[in-house]
Write an enzyme that holds these catalytic residues in place. Structure first.
Site, PDB file in Angstrom:
ATOM      1  N   LYS A 162       0.854  -1.191   0.000  1.00  0.00           N
ATOM      2  CA  LYS A 162       0.000   0.000   0.000  1.00  0.00           C
ATOM      3  C   LYS A 162       0.894   1.248   0.000  1.00  0.00           C
ATOM      4  O   LYS A 162       1.916   1.259  -0.635  1.00  0.00           O
ATOM      5  CB  LYS A 162      -1.007  -0.069   1.153  1.00  0.00           C
ATOM      6  N   ASP A 198      -5.282  -8.079   9.024  1.00  0.00           N
ATOM      7  CA  ASP A 198      -6.699  -7.679   9.033  1.00  0.00           C
ATOM      8  C   ASP A 198      -7.634  -8.761   8.475  1.00  0.00           C
ATOM      9  O   ASP A 198      -8.768  -8.907   8.934  1.00  0.00           O
ATOM     10  CB  ASP A 198      -6.919  -6.337   8.307  1.00  0.00           C
TER      11      ASP A 198
HETATM   12  C1  BGC Z   1      -1.366  -6.417   2.637  1.00  0.00           C
HETATM   13  C2  BGC Z   1      -2.164  -7.430   3.421  1.00  0.00           C
HETATM   14  C3  BGC Z   1      -3.471  -6.815   3.867  1.00  0.00           C
HETATM   15  C4  BGC Z   1      -4.208  -6.223   2.683  1.00  0.00           C
HETATM   16  C5  BGC Z   1      -5.516  -5.578   3.076  1.00  0.00           C
HETATM   17  C6  BGC Z   1      -2.207  -5.814   1.515  1.00  0.00           C
HETATM   18  O1  BGC Z   1      -1.501  -4.798   0.895  1.00  0.00           O
HETATM   19  O2  BGC Z   1      -0.230  -7.019   2.070  1.00  0.00           O
HETATM   20  O3  BGC Z   1      -1.426  -7.880   4.520  1.00  0.00           O
HETATM   21  O4  BGC Z   1      -4.245  -7.812   4.457  1.00  0.00           O
HETATM   22  O5  BGC Z   1      -3.399  -5.262   2.065  1.00  0.00           O
HETATM   23  O6  BGC Z   1      -5.356  -4.567   4.009  1.00  0.00           O
END
Ligand code: BGC
Length: 479
Positions: A162, A198
């Site tokens: 992200k 999450d």
């Molecule tokens: C992360 C995950 C997370 C998902 C939703 C992804 O970018 O790698 O660990 O569960 O985003 O938040």
């Protein structure tokens, strides 16, 4: 006024620029086949280190049974906000008080120390404001990034995703970084009992009320899923194999396609988005689904149509349509919520991004582009879920879902249901259930289950061999 013929030729031209988003059922079946293969790679010891889909065992092996009790602190970090929660569990009654703190971008892209100091400061403030100083509270931490778990309260970050890129955190134990920051910045006394993803929190939270729940899905800024797997299939599980013979696997399927196996369905817009992202070549599946990216894909298509003279007659150069990251995914949900030819929401969005002089036909085209891109996202997520459902192979299964994209998009739920139905083995019944506040409640529940099991005396079915002592069940905590 253009004639019917001109109109048709314009629509045909537009179609040529968007047809890549319309995938056949056989393409989705191919996605499922590849995903299944890649998941197996992630579960096998010899291939896991190089696998894109990491399939991390989470150390969470038991679901809540409704008897969990006590007061817990919970933290939720995974997007642009950070939340601290006080969760009071009393069986099925749950009381939650929470406060949200912003994570400024300079911290998201700063150092790990700055990030954890900021988090500790927020916790310190929350504890003071809620008169919790002086007690030692158990804490569950929802940390929504890929982590290799070494225990329920020990997790090393494998990479940032992200919008985050804090220096000095990859490879480190997140709980330790938090514990050290708390010591540096506050005099709070907390015991970090569990760190969860999450998706796992979402599954735990829904399983609290639904026994058939075995999959957790996040459709928010990012995209990920977890599910309950039998230990026998998890070669990377190095711990004891005592009862229960299952563990939640955090798939981290957002990285599916990083090795190029999804190139057959990516469009030129997906490639451009990736090139200009902060993690090029990474999180390919996530970039086709997640809320951090969907608006940008729409923007790229609209920009292209405009440049080809097929959309908006005159647009100012300063307009947000030409600025990366300025077309938010929430706009896609708003635009698709228009149900009549007045295009009230669409017009509002176009006004907001600074497009002037649009026609009703422009609105229709904008909405059409949004529907294609969100449908592809929903169908890809559905293909992922269908793969998991077929793997688990139970007749009745609930999937817990959370995330802003799922909550606010008007058709995501229905689109996913239709596609899953088409892709799962016949005879399997499934249900997608919104999991309320999975990240907050889920972390507290995981911590609570862990404490409950820590205090449970186990009488094993058969006497263990000396080498197997001590016998414990359920969630395990490494020293
Ligand atoms: C992360 C995950 C997370 C998902 C939703 C992804 O970018 O790698 O660990 O569960 O985003 O938040």
């Amino acid at each position: 006024m253009p004639g019917a013929h001109d109109q048709l030729s314009k629509y045909n031209k537009i179609e040529a620029f968007v047809k890549g988003f319309k995938l056949s059922t056989s393409s989705y079946k191919r996605v499922m086949h590849l995903l299944n293969q890649e998941m197996n790679q992630g579960l096998m010891r010899h291939s896991q280190p190089l696998a894109d889909i990491k399939m991390f065992p989470t150390f969470v092996r038991s679901l809540p049974d409704g008897s969990e009790k006590g007061d817990f602190l919970a933290l939720d970090l995974g997007g642009t906000n950070f939340r601290v929660l006080l969760v009071r569990l009393q069986g099925h009654d749950i009381d939650i008080q929470s406060k949200t703190y912003l994570i400024p971008q300079r911290i998201m892209l700063g150092t790990g120390t700055q990030l954890f100091d900021h988090i500790a400061d927020c916790i310190g403030k929350f504890v003071r404001d809620h008169n919790l100083s002086g007690q030692t509270l158990p804490l569950g931490f929802t940390f929504s990034f890929p982590c290799k778990q070494e225990g329920l309260a020990k997790a090393r970050l494998s990479k940032w995703t992200k919008g985050f890129r804090c220096e000095g955190v990859v490879g480190e134990d997140i709980c330790q970084l938090l514990q050290e920051a708390l010591k540096r910045r506050t005099n709070c006394s907390v015991e970090i009992v569990a760190i969860v993803n999450d998706a796992v929190g979402t599954l735990m939270s829904a399983a609290h009320v639904d026994r058939n729940c075995e999959i957790g899905l996040i459709l928010g800024t990012g995209c990920n899923a977890c599910y309950m797997e039998t230990l026998e299939n998890v070669q990377t599980w190095d711990e004891e194999k005592s009862h229960p013979d299952q563990v939640i696997i955090n798939t981290e399927w957002g990285a599916f396609g990083d090795n190029g196996c999804l190139d057959f369905l990516r469009t030129e817009y997906d490639r451009e988005l990736d090139t200009f992202s902060i993690n090029p070549g990474r999180q390919i599946m996530e970039k086709m689904i997640g809320g951090m990216y969907m608006g940008e894909i729409v923007r790229l298509v609209l920009e292209r149509l405009n440049m080809e003279g097929l959309l908006f007659r005159s647009v100012d150069n300063e307009c947000d349509l030409f600025e990366r990251g300025r077309f938010y995914t929430k706009y896609v949900s708003e635009i698709e919520s228009d149900t009549d030819d007045f295009y009230h929401n669409t017009k509002q969005v176009l006004d907001e991004i600074g497009v002037e002089n649009y026609t009703t036909e422009d609105c229709k085209i904008v909405k059409y582009v949004c529907t294609l891109i969100s449908a592809r996202a929903a169908f890809l997520a559905a293909a992922g879920l269908a793969t998991l459902i077929n793997r688990i192979n139970k007749t009745d299964i609930t999937i817990a879902v959370d995330g802003s994209l799922y909550r606010f998009h008007p058709r995501f739920h229905n689109l996913m249901c239709l596609k899953i139905q088409e892709l799962v083995k016949p005879g399997i019944k499934f249900k997608l259930a919104l999991s309320h506040d999975g990240s907050g409640k889920g972390a507290a529940l995981t911590a609570a289950v862990s404490l409950r099991l820590r205090n449970t005396k186990v009488i094993p079915d058969t006497l263990p061999a000396m080498s197997e002592l001590p016998v414990r069940i359920g969630i395990k905590q490494k020293a």
